[in-house]
Design a protein around this motif. Structure first.
Motif, mmCIF file in Angstrom:
data_model
loop_
_atom_site.group_PDB
_atom_site.id
_atom_site.type_symbol
_atom_site.label_atom_id
_atom_site.label_comp_id
_atom_site.label_asym_id
_atom_site.label_seq_id
_atom_site.Cartn_x
_atom_site.Cartn_y
_atom_site.Cartn_z
ATOM 1 N N GLY A 1 0.827 -0.843 0.292
ATOM 2 C CA GLY A 1 0.103 0.144 0.215
ATOM 3 C C GLY A 1 0.832 1.201 -0.142
ATOM 4 N N CYS A 2 2.211 1.672 -0.014
ATOM 5 C CA CYS A 2 3.275 2.244 -0.274
ATOM 6 C C CYS A 2 4.055 2.844 -0.975
ATOM 7 C CB CYS A 2 3.349 3.262 1.008
ATOM 8 S SG CYS A 2 4.166 1.715 2.229
ATOM 9 N N CYS A 3 4.977 3.298 -0.862
ATOM 10 C CA CYS A 3 5.831 3.111 -1.864
ATOM 11 C C CYS A 3 6.202 2.817 -3.196
ATOM 12 C CB CYS A 3 7.372 2.444 -1.063
ATOM 13 S SG CYS A 3 7.569 3.501 0.891
ATOM 14 N N THR A 4 5.378 3.506 -4.079
ATOM 15 C CA THR A 4 4.654 2.903 -5.204
ATOM 16 C C THR A 4 5.860 3.471 -6.236
ATOM 17 O OG1 THR A 4 2.221 3.083 -4.681
ATOM 18 C CG2 THR A 4 3.349 3.143 -6.747
ATOM 19 N N LEU A 5 6.632 2.721 -7.297
ATOM 20 C CA LEU A 5 7.289 3.137 -7.559
ATOM 21 C C LEU A 5 6.741 3.568 -9.197
ATOM 22 C CD1 LEU A 5 10.169 -0.167 -7.981
ATOM 23 C CD2 LEU A 5 10.671 1.936 -7.000
ATOM 24 N N ARG A 6 7.230 4.740 -9.876
ATOM 25 C CA ARG A 6 6.743 5.131 -11.240
ATOM 26 C C ARG A 6 8.139 5.799 -11.869
ATOM 27 N NH1 ARG A 6 1.948 3.851 -10.589
ATOM 28 N NH2 ARG A 6 0.521 4.598 -8.940
ATOM 29 N N ILE A 7 8.362 4.642 -13.352
ATOM 30 C CA ILE A 7 9.668 4.683 -14.333
ATOM 31 C C ILE A 7 9.570 5.064 -15.491
ATOM 32 C CG2 ILE A 7 11.489 3.030 -14.115
ATOM 33 C CD1 ILE A 7 10.562 0.726 -12.188
ATOM 34 N N SER A 8 10.242 5.821 -16.095
ATOM 35 C CA SER A 8 10.520 6.630 -16.805
ATOM 36 C C SER A 8 11.814 6.268 -17.595
ATOM 37 C CB SER A 8 9.584 7.676 -17.422
ATOM 38 O OG SER A 8 10.345 8.548 -16.149
ATOM 39 N N PHE A 9 12.247 6.724 -19.178
ATOM 40 C CA PHE A 9 13.556 6.478 -19.659
ATOM 41 C C PHE A 9 13.943 8.559 -18.984
ATOM 42 C CE2 PHE A 9 11.652 2.548 -21.163
ATOM 43 C CZ PHE A 9 12.737 1.991 -21.332
ATOM 44 N N SER A 10 15.298 7.673 -18.920
ATOM 45 C CA SER A 10 15.676 9.211 -18.318
ATOM 46 C C SER A 10 16.149 9.781 -19.753
ATOM 47 C CB SER A 10 16.607 9.662 -17.487
ATOM 48 O OG SER A 10 17.305 10.217 -17.974
ATOM 49 N N LYS A 11 16.053 11.161 -20.160
ATOM 50 C CA LYS A 11 16.408 12.206 -21.121
ATOM 51 C C LYS A 11 18.833 11.507 -21.555
ATOM 52 C CE LYS A 11 13.005 15.388 -21.595
ATOM 53 N NZ LYS A 11 12.454 16.512 -21.933
#
Length: 529
Positions: free
Chosen positions: A221-231
């Motif tokens: 219920g916490c510490c959710t990962l939001r991941i994207s590719f970095s520039k």
């Protein structure tokens, strides 16, 4: 230096053509004898040229490549013996993993590779040329993938939302290492969010990790990962400590005396492709290394969606017990008490507890006798104190920016019987307004930084939009927007004129009696109307 326990009976070769495997001759070499050529074995069946090249890229220029796909082996030629030595030394302590296959390597018996124009080698040379184009500046690394087409960057940007428990560099390293070799990690706090930049050996591995981990919770219920590719295409780490780490450079200093990195410098680095340099600290509100997931705990993270289920830890007291069983050292008691300074003297104890209570359960509040603008606030545990401090330090409350630090006191003492302190100290341990006393509460999943938009819940059926807008405007604040939830009119979003007005409205109207035995629940929202 790394020496495989079961060296292959046959290994590298001097020349290669369409019949590579027939020319595959013995190459059992003493691991102590340097060579620019590195023998790589136990590769997955579907390995491609770019993935093999990516193993060497962090250590120097790869000048030649020879693939033996039928034998699940390959040979990499580096531009210098020093680069090859660094590579073998690093992978002797950190075994590289490609698609759950541990890869092994050692020095080859040959000083260089000579390749011909067979189809296999044409593909290898094309991959090498593409990589060399990156290093000469004619294209970016993010434009290369195993097939030679456009592909992702090897650097991931990770944001941890709902940060109810501190997340450390070591926690991130263990989680992401299940998908491939993590070369470098930088952690920092930006826009009141704990973030990290994490570099894999290649874009394909980064893509696998992103697909498996994006949206997963580290704890229940916490510490959710939001991941994207970095520039960014590469990270330049200057210091090895609890905020940044270059696993290819164990010789780096800790940089304890270096200044804190400025947030605007990080913002500039995100604005365009390039290289980011990290200071040892991630910002004024960066978390200390509260705990790290231990290998000995037997935690496993398969490379599939839902990967973090085995790490899930429930909230509250159960979390502390579970964390202790798994080898997480508990936070010392000194971390439970915060010193809040620069308060407006008109702020009461109950107002302070309501404000801070968004991020944890307040047990006691003490307004300082000689300095009414200072208060000691005791939270139910150290992680809640860290969370409150990281989100609230610097926020304005009734015209004054708050300054919040951890106190040297381990508890807030109540006045002794017969020794009144003019009501400056109050115990809230039995308060019905605690948001996190119920294990598994949805409140664990809805912890956000202060914002101008508030989330309202527990609205009775007869209360309409105008009622709520008038209520929130009654203290002189500006109501900019309002919206009921379409599927559940017990909840709504209301946008105030500023973050400061939203904070003051939350203090004033959380638990407000709306009639019909409904008390309004107010919290910060990440949404914008």
């Amino acid at each position: 230096l790394f020496c495989p326990s079961n060296p292959p009976s046959s290994s590298a070769f001097y020349t290669a053509n369409g019949n590579d495997s027939k020319k595959f001759k013995g190459d059992i070499r003493s691991p102590g004898v340097l060579s620019r050529v590195i023998h790589v074995r136990k590769l997955p069946n579907d390995i491609n040229e770019a993935e093999v090249i990516s193993l060497g890229l962090p250590f120097g220029k790869v000048t030649n490549l020879l693939m033996l796909k039928g034998k699940n082996q390959a040979f990499l030629e580096m531009n210098t013996e020093e680069a090859a030595q660094t590579m073998v030394t690093y992978y002797s302590s950190v075994t590289p993993v490609i698609r759950n296959h541990p890869i092994f390597m050692q020095y080859s018996n040959h000083k260089e590779l000579k390749t011909d124009n067979s189809p296999n080698q044409v593909r290898a040379q094309a991959a090498l040329q593409a990589v060399n184009a990156v290093h000469t500046g004619s294209m970016t690394l993010g434009a290369i993938d195993p097939s030679g087409m456009a592909g992702p960057s090897p650097v991931l940007r990770v944001i941890v939302e709902n940060l109810f428990y501190p997340v450390t560099l070591d926690v991130l390293h263990q989680i992401f290492s299940k998908f491939g070799t993590v070369l470098k990690v930088i952690t920092f706090t930006k826009n009141n969010q704990f973030q990290a930049l994490l570099q894999f050996t290649d874009g394909l591995t980064a893509q696998h990790a992103k697909l498996a981990l994006d949206g997963q919770n580290i704890y229940n219920g916490c510490c959710t990962l939001r991941i994207s590719f970095s520039k960014l295409t590469s990270l330049n780490v200057k210091y090895n400590n609890d905020k940044s780490r270059d696993y290819t450079r164990p010789d780096l200093p800790t940089g304890d005396s270096q200044p804190t990195i400025e947030h605007h410098a990080l913002a500039a680095a995100f604005a365009a492709p390039g290289i980011i340099s990290a200071s040892p600290y991630g910002g004024a509100h960066a978390f200390p290394p509260a705990f790290a997931i231990q290998q000995a705990a037997g935690l496993t993270i398969p490379g599939v969606p839902g990967a973090l289920a085995s790490l899930a830890i429930p909230g509250g007291a159960a979390a502390a017990a579970a964390a202790s069983r798994l080898g997480f050292p508990s936070l010392p008691g000194t971390h439970c008490v915060m010193l809040v300074s620069n308060l407006n003297p008109e702020v009461s104890r109950s107002q302070s507890s309501l404000f801070v209570g968004v991020y944890g359960d307040v047990l006691r509040v003490k307004i300082m006798f000689n300095k009414k603008e200072n208060a000691l606030i005791q939270m139910s545990d150290g992680t809640q104190a860290q969370l409150a401090m990281s989100h609230l330090n610097g926020q304005k409350l009734y015209g004054r920016p708050l300054r919040i630090t951890l106190s040297k006191h381990t508890t807030v003492q109540m006045p002794r019987e017969g020794h009144e302190d003019q009501g400056l100290t109050k115990d809230y341990s039995s308060s019905p307004l605690h948001r996190f006393k119920k294990p598994g509460s949805k409140n664990y999943s809805n912890i956000f930084p202060p914002s101008s938009t508030l989330h309202l819940s527990n609205i009775p059926p007869l209360v309409v939009e105008d009622d709520l807008k008038m209520l929130f405007a009654s203290n002189g604040a500006l109501v900019k927007n309002f919206k009921f939830f379409q599927k559940d009119r017990k909840m709504a979003l209301i946008q105030m004129g500023s973050v400061e007005e939203a904070i003051e409205s939350l203090i004033q109207f959380h638990n407000h009696d709306l009639g019909e035995n409904h008390h309004l629940r107010v919290s910060f929202s990440k949404s914008i109307i």
